[in-house]
Design a protein around this motif. Structure first.
Motif, PDB file in Angstrom:
ATOM      1  N   ASP A 104      -5.430  -1.443  -5.533  1.00 41.68           N
ATOM      2  CA  ASP A 104      -4.752  -1.800  -4.427  1.00 41.68           C
ATOM      3  C   ASP A 104      -5.495  -2.905  -4.027  1.00 41.68           C
ATOM      4  O   ASP A 104      -6.605  -2.663  -3.548  1.00 41.68           O
ATOM      5  CB  ASP A 104      -4.585  -0.871  -3.355  1.00 41.68           C
ATOM      6  N   GLU A 105      -5.001  -4.053  -4.032  1.00 39.46           N
ATOM      7  CA  GLU A 105      -5.658  -5.196  -3.407  1.00 39.46           C
ATOM      8  C   GLU A 105      -7.218  -5.363  -3.952  1.00 39.46           C
ATOM      9  O   GLU A 105      -8.145  -5.497  -3.362  1.00 39.46           O
ATOM     10  CB  GLU A 105      -6.040  -5.381  -2.054  1.00 39.46           C
ATOM     11  N   THR A 150       0.956  -1.258  -0.083  1.00 37.95           N
ATOM     12  CA  THR A 150      -0.066  -0.050  -0.054  1.00 37.95           C
ATOM     13  C   THR A 150       0.723   1.294   0.079  1.00 37.95           C
ATOM     14  O   THR A 150       0.347   2.248  -0.541  1.00 37.95           O
ATOM     15  CB  THR A 150      -1.066   0.027   1.233  1.00 37.95           C
ATOM     16  N   GLN A 203      -8.196   0.303  -2.059  1.00 33.97           N
ATOM     17  CA  GLN A 203      -8.732  -0.955  -1.425  1.00 33.97           C
ATOM     18  C   GLN A 203     -10.111  -0.720  -0.746  1.00 33.97           C
ATOM     19  O   GLN A 203     -10.837  -2.010  -0.972  1.00 33.97           O
ATOM     20  CB  GLN A 203      -7.799  -1.488  -0.432  1.00 33.97           C
TER      21      GLN A 203
END
Ligand code: ADP
Ligand code: MG
Length: 319
Positions: free
Chosen positions: A174-175, A58, A98
């Motif tokens: 992000d993810e 991150t 995320q």
């Protein structure tokens, strides 16, 4: 939709179609979150930053998405320096965080329309772009539904459509698959693969899931802020020789010593299992069980995975 894993990209690599990260470090007070990370990614690639929780994904994502400044090292985005040309870089980026960035009470189209207005898009061209994207991400039939009524997988696809509204050349996520079930993850990865493939978009995602990394053209493996591996998934797995055998036994130390003496292997203890890399694993397992029938509780054996790559490089299990 076809599986995009097999796609092999043929791109010319010049600074104008690459993200180039050089010696990037970042510290939160005294905690070092990134330690001299260097890699580059080209347009048309789907690149995965893979690492366990806390490895720095991150942090790197925040720097690339211009949310945090570069404090040490350099980042060049399609020929623009991230430190001195932030505005130019921002216009090239579509970003998916995320944590969900959609308003659940609004419909799918309303979410996209508001976002389009922020980017100065309006009228017919915005309407056209929205319907094109909803079609492309398989959510056109849900256009008028409130976002909160959609499944997690569909919501994530709407978020990606939103991030793609202003036609960025780079998509950072992000993810993106966190919280999705297996089917949702597979579909999302297919959509991302198609995007990189057909539109020559640079897709950079972070993940702590080994399955996600398998569908990327290339992966960078992060551990405690350091890039410990970089390459195509198959290339990385080829670094682990032959087969991987995991042995659960009554006394690790005793068996380790006995095995080393009897066979030409170097067992490594990880996560309370003895791990051996060897050629012709099936024969080794047979001989091993015959040699130590009372000491071995279970044996697992298989082809190397990215988890094995991580374990080999760091000495730690991946979780
Ligand atoms: P990941 O996304 O791979 O889980 P992060 O980049 O979030 O990793 O975190 C990397 C390291 O930096 C971790 O040790 C984490 O605890 C630390 N960290 C992250 N954000 C902050 C912050 N705002 N302040 C202090 N430490 C942080
Ligand atoms: Mg994270």
């Amino acid at each position: 939709m076809e599986n995009h894993k097999i796609t092999r990209i043929r791109v010319q690599t010049t600074t104008s179609n690459q993200i180039e990260v050089k010696n990037l470090s970042h510290a939160y007070q005294t905690r070092r979150a990134l330690d001299s990370v260097s890699f580059s990614v080209s347009c048309g690639e789907i690149f995965g930053l893979l690492g366990p929780n806390g490895s720095g994904k991150t942090t790197l994502f925040r720097i690339l998405s211009t949310l945090m400044p570069v404090t040490s090292g350099t980042v060049c985005v399609l020929g623009h320096d991230l430190t001195t040309e932030v505005k130019a870089v921002r216009s090239l980026l579509g970003v998916v965080f995320q944590h969900p960035g959609l308003d659940g009470k609004l419909t799918v189209v309303e979410n996209l329309r508001h976002h389009g207005h922020l980017y100065g898009l309006a009228g017919k061209s915005l309407r056209y772009r929205i319907s094109e994207l909803l079609e492309r991400f398989g959510v056109a039939d849900r256009a008028k539904e409130r976002v909160e009524l959609l499944s997690g997988g569909l919501q994530r696809r709407v978020e990606i459509a939103k991030a793609m509204l202003h036609s960025p050349r780079i998509l950072l996520l992000d993810e993106p698959t966190s919280g999705l079930d297996v089917v949702g993850r597979r579909q999302l990865n297919d959509y991302l693969g198609a995007l990189a493939d057909t539109e020559n978009i640079l897709v950079l995602l972070t993940t702590h899931l080994l399955d996600d990394a398998e569908v990327c053209n290339r992966v960078g493996v992060l551990d405690a802020g350091k890039l410990v591996a970089l390459g195509e998934p198959d290339e990385l797995k080829a670094q682990v020789s032959g087969d991987v055998v995991l042995i659960e036994c009554i006394d690790n130390e005793v068996l380790c010593a006995e095995m080393t003496e009897r066979f030409d292997v170097s067992p490594v203890l990880t996560d309370n299992l003895l791990r051996v890399e060897c050629e012709r694993g099936h024969e080794f397992v047979r001989d091993l069980v015959a040699a130590f029938p009372d000491e071995i509780q279970s044996v697992r054996f298989g082809k190397p995975t990215l988890e094995d790559v991580f374990t080999k490089l760091t000495g730690n299990p991946f979780f």
